[in-house]
Design a protein around this motif. Structure first.
Motif, mmCIF file in Angstrom:
data_model
loop_
_atom_site.group_PDB
_atom_site.id
_atom_site.type_symbol
_atom_site.label_atom_id
_atom_site.label_comp_id
_atom_site.label_asym_id
_atom_site.label_seq_id
_atom_site.Cartn_x
_atom_site.Cartn_y
_atom_site.Cartn_z
ATOM 1 N N PRO A 1 6.303 2.975 0.637
ATOM 2 C CA PRO A 1 6.158 3.692 -0.629
ATOM 3 C C PRO A 1 5.214 4.893 -0.527
ATOM 4 C CG PRO A 1 5.172 1.466 -0.743
ATOM 5 C CD PRO A 1 5.608 1.682 0.665
ATOM 6 N N HIS A 2 5.653 6.009 -1.084
ATOM 7 C CA HIS A 2 4.809 7.200 -1.205
ATOM 8 C C HIS A 2 4.627 7.471 -2.688
ATOM 9 C CE1 HIS A 2 5.437 8.884 3.019
ATOM 10 N NE2 HIS A 2 6.218 7.812 2.970
ATOM 11 N N ARG A 3 3.382 7.605 -3.100
ATOM 12 C CA ARG A 3 3.160 7.850 -4.529
ATOM 13 C C ARG A 3 3.530 9.287 -4.892
ATOM 14 N NH1 ARG A 3 -1.699 5.499 -8.238
ATOM 15 N NH2 ARG A 3 -0.822 6.221 -10.208
ATOM 16 N N VAL A 4 4.162 9.448 -6.039
ATOM 17 C CA VAL A 4 4.474 10.801 -6.512
ATOM 18 C C VAL A 4 3.872 10.994 -7.895
ATOM 19 C CG1 VAL A 4 6.570 11.177 -5.162
ATOM 20 C CG2 VAL A 4 6.724 9.970 -7.333
ATOM 21 N N PHE A 5 3.507 12.250 -8.178
ATOM 22 C CA PHE A 5 2.889 12.548 -9.477
ATOM 23 C C PHE A 5 3.700 13.610 -10.193
ATOM 24 C CE2 PHE A 5 -0.408 11.027 -6.648
ATOM 25 C CZ PHE A 5 -1.071 10.091 -7.431
ATOM 26 N N GLY A 6 3.475 13.668 -11.479
ATOM 27 C CA GLY A 6 4.034 14.771 -12.251
ATOM 28 C C GLY A 6 5.527 14.697 -12.495
ATOM 29 N N GLN A 7 6.258 15.592 -11.837
ATOM 30 C CA GLN A 7 7.668 15.807 -12.177
ATOM 31 C C GLN A 7 8.509 14.541 -12.101
ATOM 32 O OE1 GLN A 7 6.220 16.224 -9.307
ATOM 33 N NE2 GLN A 7 7.539 16.973 -7.691
ATOM 34 N N ARG A 8 9.520 14.433 -12.982
ATOM 35 C CA ARG A 8 10.426 13.274 -12.981
ATOM 36 C C ARG A 8 11.357 13.385 -11.790
ATOM 37 N NH1 ARG A 8 9.470 8.674 -14.176
ATOM 38 N NH2 ARG A 8 11.641 8.137 -13.808
ATOM 39 N N LEU A 9 11.153 12.548 -10.848
ATOM 40 C CA LEU A 9 12.041 12.545 -9.698
ATOM 41 C C LEU A 9 13.031 11.415 -9.855
ATOM 42 C CD1 LEU A 9 9.273 13.056 -7.066
ATOM 43 C CD2 LEU A 9 11.227 14.582 -7.366
ATOM 44 N N VAL B 1 0.819 -1.223 0.000
ATOM 45 C CA VAL B 1 0.000 0.000 0.000
ATOM 46 C C VAL B 1 0.845 1.263 0.000
ATOM 47 C CG1 VAL B 1 -2.124 -0.857 1.086
ATOM 48 C CG2 VAL B 1 -0.190 -0.175 2.511
ATOM 49 N N ASP B 2 0.274 2.293 -0.626
ATOM 50 C CA ASP B 2 0.840 3.636 -0.564
ATOM 51 C C ASP B 2 0.608 4.131 0.864
ATOM 52 O OD1 ASP B 2 1.238 6.345 -0.552
ATOM 53 O OD2 ASP B 2 0.005 6.761 -2.324
ATOM 54 N N VAL B 3 1.692 4.335 1.620
ATOM 55 C CA VAL B 3 1.516 4.621 3.047
ATOM 56 C C VAL B 3 0.883 5.980 3.295
ATOM 57 C CG1 VAL B 3 3.301 3.071 3.904
ATOM 58 C CG2 VAL B 3 3.927 5.378 3.206
ATOM 59 N N GLU B 4 0.869 6.828 2.285
ATOM 60 C CA GLU B 4 0.284 8.148 2.480
ATOM 61 C C GLU B 4 -1.237 8.113 2.348
ATOM 62 O OE1 GLU B 4 2.130 12.445 1.217
ATOM 63 O OE2 GLU B 4 3.172 10.578 0.818
ATOM 64 N N SER B 5 -1.694 7.491 1.257
ATOM 65 C CA SER B 5 -3.133 7.478 0.988
ATOM 66 C C SER B 5 -3.818 6.209 1.493
ATOM 67 C CB SER B 5 -3.368 7.593 -0.523
ATOM 68 O OG SER B 5 -2.883 6.408 -1.150
ATOM 69 N N GLY B 6 -3.046 5.181 1.771
ATOM 70 C CA GLY B 6 -3.630 3.919 2.193
ATOM 71 C C GLY B 6 -4.178 3.102 1.028
ATOM 72 N N GLU B 7 -4.005 3.621 -0.196
ATOM 73 C CA GLU B 7 -4.503 2.886 -1.359
ATOM 74 C C GLU B 7 -3.508 1.826 -1.808
ATOM 75 O OE1 GLU B 7 -5.565 5.656 -4.431
ATOM 76 O OE2 GLU B 7 -6.861 6.772 -3.028
ATOM 77 N N GLY B 8 -4.052 0.831 -2.492
ATOM 78 C CA GLY B 8 -3.198 -0.248 -2.984
ATOM 79 C C GLY B 8 -2.178 0.264 -3.994
#
Ligand code: ZN
Lengths: 237, 199
Positions: free
Chosen positions: A169-177, A147-154
């Protein structure tokens, strides 16, 4: 005490004729032993090698005990070529991460399985990553992979995540990290199957940062060996 | 240990830097030198001091030498395009005595040992690479010990040589000449068995 299954992880000369031995035992975890006179007998029989299954017993208490009996079990694992460097890496990982005298038979079994897999020339990257995963888990540092520990979603296959060693794991969006890992790679590691070049590469970087976190700044010299091999070979090519 | 006076204590403690010399032997040596053999002691002082001042490492193969290049590296009759890699200086002498080898040597002074912090730099690998890159080498003979660490070291150097299209060979490990299978220890036998050659 009764003989216990063991491997020598490392040994170095100690005083005049003794050795200081770091061993991984099945029933008592990692143990530091003084082996008296072990070096003297070296010339006669072939000396005890790392990756050799052994039976050991010792006497004494505290952090440093004295070896009383040592016998070879089955034939030692023969790690040739790159597998030998992988084996040295696993030993260094165990010596640096495992506390002494904490029995953890699962770690012993995972180590033995990894040696066997390296001997059979299975994919070294997969073998090392699964060993690291088992080691962390049995040390109580198990990875969070579902699970994404931030949102609790799978975890979603096409999601991009940053793995924080202390949470998950923390989900990230957008910019290339940098240092991101895809949901697909996390799934491969969770299910321990399906690995490919891309997921192995991402997982390797992720595991490295997790292991660094638990090493607390201590370097792994065997890592520099792999790096050295690449560096020295690319300089002139 | 009883205090015998600062000079004597210091000598005993200094002698313990020698391998295999513990407090008892160091004390015995000290008494021997001071009571019975002062001339021998004087000679020892001079020989040691002279050697420390004059002996360095051969800048090519890293063996102990009193000249910039050791006698082997300086001998132009030796084969220049074969390079034998060994762990210790004593291995060079052993190979010289036992074989007809007429090529070059490189002494690592140890083997790779991550847990002791010994990596490529400590073994002079950058210097070895320089040698491989600047000279015509046809064959690299890996004569490191048949231990796990020796094997890992051989692999490491073997990869570097192969990347430079140099032929790489490794000493065969086997049954001692005149040995009987029954009495050979299991590791040696299994090593010899897996390294068998077709006839
Ligand atoms: Zn030389």
């Amino acid at each position: 005490m009764e003989l216990t299954s063991a491997f020598i992880l490392h040994q170095r000369p100690y005083r005049e004729t003794s050795s200081l031995v770091d061993a991984l035992t099945r029933d008592h975890g990692r143990v530091s032993l003084v082996a008296r006179g072990l070096r003297q007998t070296k010339k006669r029989s072939s000396p005890i090698q790392i990756f050799q299954p052994l039976w050991l017993s010792w006497y004494g208490h505290g952090d440093l005990v004295t070896l009383s009996q040592i016998e070879k079990d089955e034939p030692g694992y023969r790690l040739l070529g790159n597998a030998s460097l992988c084996g040295l890496y696993m030993n260094e990982l165990l010596v640096k991460l495992l506390p002494v005298h904490e029995a953890e038979p699962d770690i012993f079994d995972a180590y033995r399985q990894a040696l066997s897999s390296l001997q059979q020339n299975n994919n070294e990257q997969i073998t090392l990553r699964l060993f690291e995963k088992a080691l962390l888990s049995h040390l109580g540092y198990g990875l969070a992979l579902t699970v994404d520990v931030e949102s609790g979603e799978g975890i979603e296959d096409d999601g991009i995540y940053i793995y924080h060693p202390d949470s998950g794991p923390h989900r990230v969006f957008g910019q290339r990290l940098q240092n991101t890992v895809s949901g697909r790679s996390l799934r491969h590691l969770e299910q321990e199957t399906g690995f490919d070049e891309l997921s192995l590469k991402e997982i390797k970087h992720m595991m490295r940062s997790v292991i660094n976190y638990y090493l607390g700044g201590r370097p792994l010299h065997s890592r520099q060996l792999f790096a050295g091999l690449n560096q020295f070979n690319t300089k002139t090519n | 240990m009883a205090k015998l006076g600062p000079s004597i204590d210091e000598l005993i403690s200094a002698l313990r830097c020698l391998p295999g010399v513990g407090p008892k032997s160091a004390q015995r040596m000290t008494f021997h030198l001071l009571e019975r053999n002062r001339d021998g002691g004087q000679r020892l002082v001079q020989a040691l001091s002279h050697a420390l001042d004059n002996v360095k490492h051969c800048k090519r193969c890293r063996i102990l030498s009193e000249t910039e290049l050791c006698s082997r590296c300086d001998d132009h009759r030796r084969q220049q395009d074969v390079l034998c890699i060994v762990e210790m200086p004593s291995d060079v002498l052993a190979i010289e005595q036992a074989t007809q080898y007429q090529g070059q040597y490189f002494v690592l002074s140890g083997h790779l040992s991550p847990l002791d912090g010994i990596g490529p730099d400590a073994l002079g690998i950058p210097k070895l690479i320089d040698w491989l890159d600047k000279n015509i080498i046809e064959e690299v003979i890996l004569a490191t010990n048949p231990t796990v660490e020796g094997e890992a070291t051989a692999h490491f150097i073997g990869e570097l040589a192969r990347a430079r299209n140099i032929k790489v060979s490794r000493l065969a490990h086997g049954i001692p000449l005149g040995g009987e299978l029954e009495f050979i220890d299991s590791s040696t036998l299994s090593h010899a068995f897996s390294g068998r050659e077709s006839l």
